[in-house]
Design a protein around this motif. Structure first.
Motif, short mmCIF file in Angstrom:
data_model
loop_
_atom_site.label_atom_id
_atom_site.label_comp_id
_atom_site.label_asym_id
_atom_site.label_seq_id
_atom_site.Cartn_x
_atom_site.Cartn_y
_atom_site.Cartn_z
N LEU A 1 0.87 -1.17 -0.03
CA LEU A 1 0.26 -0.11 0.25
C LEU A 1 0.65 1.36 0.02
O LEU A 1 0.64 2.34 -0.77
N TRP B 1 -8.52 3.15 -0.99
CA TRP B 1 -9.82 2.52 -0.58
C TRP B 1 -9.21 0.75 -0.28
O TRP B 1 -9.77 0.27 0.85
N GLN B 2 -8.27 0.22 -1.01
CA GLN B 2 -7.69 -0.79 -0.28
C GLN B 2 -7.04 -0.81 1.25
O GLN B 2 -7.23 -1.59 1.88
N TRP B 3 -6.51 0.28 1.27
CA TRP B 3 -5.90 0.57 2.72
C TRP B 3 -6.98 0.52 4.02
O TRP B 3 -6.96 0.03 4.81
N SER C 1 -9.79 -0.82 3.58
CA SER C 1 -10.73 -1.93 3.74
C SER C 1 -9.66 -2.94 4.59
O SER C 1 -10.03 -3.35 5.50
#
Lengths: 516, 305
Positions: free
Chosen positions: B15, B56-58, B60
């Motif tokens: 990330l 967003w990934q982070w 999540s």
């Protein structure tokens, strides 16, 4: 949790380990130190003799600007963050930094930011040429187009600093081992706690001021334009509101470093621990109410001149407390002079010289003579080179055996010290004289009577530069091999970091130690 | 200070490096765009997209770790410190702009108008300029008349008369935001009492109020640009007005978005328990912070404008 480092490049790109990230910060900082050093040597080469011989004046301006920016934001600040990463978790008995992924993000923003900043040298119109203090309207109305890239580079390196500082505060306040009360923390941790607070307080102000520039340049606002009711002097107020705490950001961790090193080699506990903490806090507080001493000649009301003059002089009190404590720590100690100690003792002496010239500059009426001369250059290089840079160097020699498990070469270290010591004094001491005699800073040419001192300064600068190559060589040689270091490395050093093996394992203090 | 004995150090993560790349491309594109390079908007768009995706990934990842119970109380305290100090950094960012407003109003303009020792500039450079606030006639206009380049606004946003307060938009904006601070607190109380339905309703109302505030702000800006001759370029008044309210509006937008995400997480995923709701709490602190900034704006930009 991974037990050892990953293989290959991914270890560095994806790491969440405070030691890896500290290492990256330190190497990045050293690379920037060399780059900024090359810029400095271009300046000194041009100033070796009067007249214009090596570079165009326009390029000379870019060199003074880029030298300052790269050294302040690229060399000194990341070096201290690197030391914080390596040392704070080990000093307080924590397994890692509080927010390990954000930690890696803070670091990786920097190479991008500085690549963007350095790329301005190749852009049409050249790199920023308005000095590292980028006063409007030089940096707005009359700036080269690359100023836009400079502004955004400052924005993201500011974001990096703020995240780094938040991480450090969260680590110190939340991750200390049981029994490690605030007033038992090593001074390096204390100084960093206060530095991190300063960073969070003023980096957003820097972001604000470059945003105002951006708006004035591209969206026709009137922050710094008197025709619209603004004022170029407003720029200087906002900038120095950031800028003065910034100089303490660059020196408080240095105070922390020498407060760790001097007791070890004096074989006495630090004199006046509590007063050191209070002095550091006082300096941090005062740093917010002295900014306009950088602007005595700008045309402030007399009440302002007086206030900022006296407030500035007050800083000498807590700083004097610190110098007194370091000297008293050494008094009647069983002193030895290994390389870290040499750098630390030189720090105390030479930083104090810089402090005294600062006191001279604080006197508003006298500053009208000194302002924008080489006297100012001499002053702030005396606090930054033997101040910040020497303390970082001392820290590397002091903790390197802990980091890589090998002792550095003492002879080479001492040679490095003496070359750097002689080199920097040759470079910067004569600047006091030419400055008092009226030589202006940031000009590529000078009157003939300054020739001898400038030639000496330039020779000193190249000697100082050569010393750093020796440093690089010594560090690499130590990492690759050398005499094995013991766990304690030095004779009875104080601190949790000396209780773990050398080299420090990839993960330390997974189980917190008990601090008595 | 405490220690739970085993602290969760996350494994390696892709990330941060991609977040750095996304952030870099975003600002690099923006700089290119502003400097008139054709590739700028594309780079900005791609960078922004990458950055948003990574964030967003982070988030999540962080939520998932929490749901899996990997977060110790100690780590949660680190998040609390992190958010608190982040808000402090935002306070200082606004302080720079409030400081600029203060300096321009209280020093720069009176000096340009001839006050005190520094007023000498008036005699030599800006003869005929009179210090007023809101600054309707710029120094440029006072000296150069029709040839002036920096023109003041035709009308300002400042407070008129007491009778007209009901038709004064900033007053309603203040009401909307103050109310939303109360409703977000009600949502928090509902959650603390394990009242999911109450939480969703109060939070939904807060998001709606945030949205209404933004609509009113857009309305005000359109009024300013179309009918009042008040733009970003209208001298020091236009500059400070739009920069302060604009950055505040941007923060309200972010705050509304954060609360909306929390609302959707609660409604769709059933996230947040009464003792484990830091994501929501952080967003609500942020919301209270933008409210406080608005109070400052209301006083210094509108009422005392």
């Amino acid at each position: 949790m991974a037990h050892g480092p990953a293989k290959g490049i991914s270890r560095w790109l994806f790491t969440t380990n405070h030691k890896d990230i500290g290492t990256m910060y330190l190497w990045f900082s050293f690379a920037m130190f060399l780059l900024g050093g090359v810029f400095a040597l271009v300046i000194r080469a041009e100033l070796f003799e009067p007249g214009l011989q090596i570079v165009e004046p326009a390029f000379f301006n870019q060199m003074t600007t880029m030298h300052g920016l790269v050294m302040v934001f690229g060399a000194v600040m990341p070096a201290f963050v690197g030391l914080a990463n390596w040392l704070i978790p080990m000093m307080i008995g924590a397994p890692d930094m509080a927010l390990p992924r954000m930690n890696n993000w803070s670091f990786w923003i920097l190479p991008f930011a500085f690549a963007m900043l350095a790329s301005t040298l190749l852009m049409e119109g050249g790199a920023p040429n308005f000095g590292w203090t980028f006063y409007a309207p030089l940096s707005t109305t009359y700036a080269p187009p690359s100023v836009t890239f400079f502004i955004f580079a400052v924005h993201i390196m500011g974001a990096s600093s703020i995240m780094g500082a938040i991480n450090i505060i969260a680590t110190i306040l939340n991750m200390r081992a049981p029994g490690m009360t605030l007033m038992k923390m090593p001074l390096f941790v204390w100084t960093w706690l206060i530095t991190a607070y300063l960073l969070i307080a003023v980096m957003p102000v820097l972001a604000g001021v470059v945003t105002m520039m951006l708006m004035d340049i591209h969206f026709n606002t009137s922050f710094f334009d008197a025709a619209g009711g603004g004022d170029p002097v407003l720029f200087q107020h906002v900038f120095w509101f950031f800028g003065h705490p910034e100089v303490y950001i660059m020196i408080l961790p240095a105070f922390g470093v020498v407060s760790q090193i001097i007791p070890t080699f004096a074989r006495k506990p630090l004199f006046g621990y509590a007063s050191m903490v209070y002095a550091t806090s006082s300096i941090a507080f005062l740093s917010f109410i002295v900014w306009a001493h950088h602007m005595f000649t700008v045309g402030m009301p007399v009440a302002g001149e007086l206030f900022f003059m006296y407030a500035t002089m007050l800083i000498a009190v807590p700083t004097g407390v610190k110098v007194f404590n370091w000297i008293t720590t050494m008094f009647r100690g069983s002193m030895t002079f290994e390389t870290p100690m040499l750098f630390s003792v030189a720090f105390v002496i030479l930083f104090t010289i810089g402090g005294f010239s600062g006191l001279m500059l604080a006197i508003a009426p006298a500053d009208f003579q000194y302002h924008d001369t080489y006297f100012v250059v001499a002053h702030f290089h005396y606090v930054l080179v033997p101040g910040a840079i020497f303390s970082i160097t001392a820290a590397v020699y002091y903790w390197l055996p802990k980091w890589c498990g090998n002792m550095y070469n003492e002879t080479m270290g001492k040679t490095h010290f003496w070359m750097a010591f002689i080199g920097l004094n040759l470079t910067f001491f004569p600047m006091h004289f030419v400055g008092l005699a009226g030589m202006p800073r940031r000009i590529p040419d000078y009157a003939l009577q300054f020739a001898d001192f400038n030639m000496i300064a330039s020779m000193g600068a190249f000697l100082f530069g050569a010393a750093q190559i020796l440093f690089l060589f010594n560090v690499i040689a130590t990492i690759r091999g050398g005499k094995k270091a013991t766990d304690e490395v030095w004779e009875n050093p104080e601190g949790l970091e000396w209780t773990v093996p050398s080299p420090a394992p990839y993960h330390t203090f997974s189980v917190p130690p008990e601090v008595k | 200070m405490s220690s739970e004995g085993s602290y969760y150090v996350p494994a390696q993560s892709k990330l941060p490096i991609f977040a750095s790349l996304g952030l870099f491309l975003t600002v690099f594109g923006a700089a290119n765009w502003l400097n008139g390079n054709d590739t700028g908007p594309t780079i900005l768009f791609c960078g922004g997209l990458l950055f948003a995706f990574v964030l967003w990934q982070w988030f999540s990842a962080v939520i998932t770790e929490n749901l899996q119970g990997m977060n110790s109380d100690q780590l949660k305290r680190s998040y609390v410190w992190g958010m608190g100090w982040f808000i402090f950094s935002e306070v200082m960012f606004f302080a720079a702009f409030f400081g600029a407003l203060f300096y321009i109003r209280n020093f720069a303009i009176p000096w340009l108008g001839g006050e005190g020792d520094k007023g000498i500039a008036n005699e030599f450079l800006w003869q005929g300029f009179e210090a007023t606030w809101p600054l309707m006639t710029t120094p440029d206009m006072a000296v150069n008349g029709d040839a002036a380049k920096v023109l003041g606004p035709e009308q300002s946003m400042s407070f008129g008369t007491v009778d007209s307060i009901w038709s004064w938009l900033p007053f309603w904006n203040t009401m909307v935001l103050m109310t939303s601070s109360v409703t977000v607190h009600m949502a928090h109380s509902a959650l603390k009492n394990a009242n999911r339905k109450g939480f969703n309703i109060w939070l939904g109302i807060t998001v709606a109020l945030g949205f209404i505030f933004l609509v009113l702000q857009v309305e005000e800006y359109m009024e300013a640009y179309l009918h009042m001759g008040l733009t970003l370029e209208s001298g020091a008044y236009g500059t400070t007005f739009f920069m302060l309210t604009g950055f505040h509006g941007a923060h309200v937008t972010l705050g509304t978005f954060m609360l909306l995400v929390m609302f959707l997480r609660s409604v769709i995923k059933g996230h947040f328990k009464h003792e484990d709701c830091f994501g929501f709490e952080a967003a609500s602190w942020y919301w209270h912070f933008v409210d406080v900034v608005w109070v400052g704006l209301f006083i210094f930009v509108y009422v005392l404008g």
